[in-house]
Write an enzyme that holds these catalytic residues in place. Sequence first.
Site: not given
Ligand code: PEP
Length: 261
Positions: A94, A166
């Site tokens: 992450h 992400e």
């Molecule tokens: C995450 O922490 O993986 C994430 C996607 O956070 P958020 O939804 O708050 O952007």
Amino acid sequence: MGKKLIIANWKMNLTVNEASLYVHKLDKLAGKLKHTEVVLAPTMLALQPLNMQVQHHHFNLAAQNFYWRDRGAYTGEVSAAQLRGVVRYGIVGHSERRHIFAERSKDIRSKVQAAVRNNIVPVLCIGETAQERADKETSDVIRDQLVGGLANITSVEVGQIVIAYEPVWSIGTGKFASPRDVERAVKYIRLQVEHLFGKVASEKVRVLYGGSVNPDNAVTYLRIPGVDGLLIGESSLDVYAFANVIKKCETTFSTSAKKGK
Ligand code: PEP
């Protein structure tokens, strides 16, 4: 079409009691699920107490983090071997682990391997920072993080894992990635997996999107070709918002199933 996978990453929020209450409420709010697999990633402390409760409700658990050695003198760490049988998934790489805790490629690939070795499905998070995006390095970052993260596992194993795209600049910021950019990134991820591990792995691997997903934009991301689900941080802390995402997913894909899409 497989079930959509929706993971709630609570990060360092909710006590064990709050987490348990949440699960109870979520079960009532979400109802019976046919098209969605729900996974909760609570604080490490809550994993064991929630284990029985979630089995009863057919949710699954994920660890937010773990150490890659199975046992030994590693004060303060919890291993994938210790989490075996408690969680089905383990989040790896992450952006908060990469950037706040300085995890390197080497750590991340060892964790992916440790998860696989211990029967835990790794959810490998990858994505570019705002600077890398501005420098047009998104593809390079995706490729490097895939090569770095997956180096220790086989093609068959790659086909069984989850990759979460992400973009770091979108995590917890309320800045939304455009569906076009997400589609392009997800396509590129599958293409790289194909180059590295073959077509079967690239078709089987599940790819999620994460970054400021909320009940209003969830369906847009879920409908993007190649997106198998969502990883949700902030808005998963509100059980009503998270249940709303799940319900929208159920409605969207039960309609698609009826239309034979
Ligand atoms: C995450 O922490 O993986 C994430 C996607 O956070 P958020 O939804 O708050 O952007």
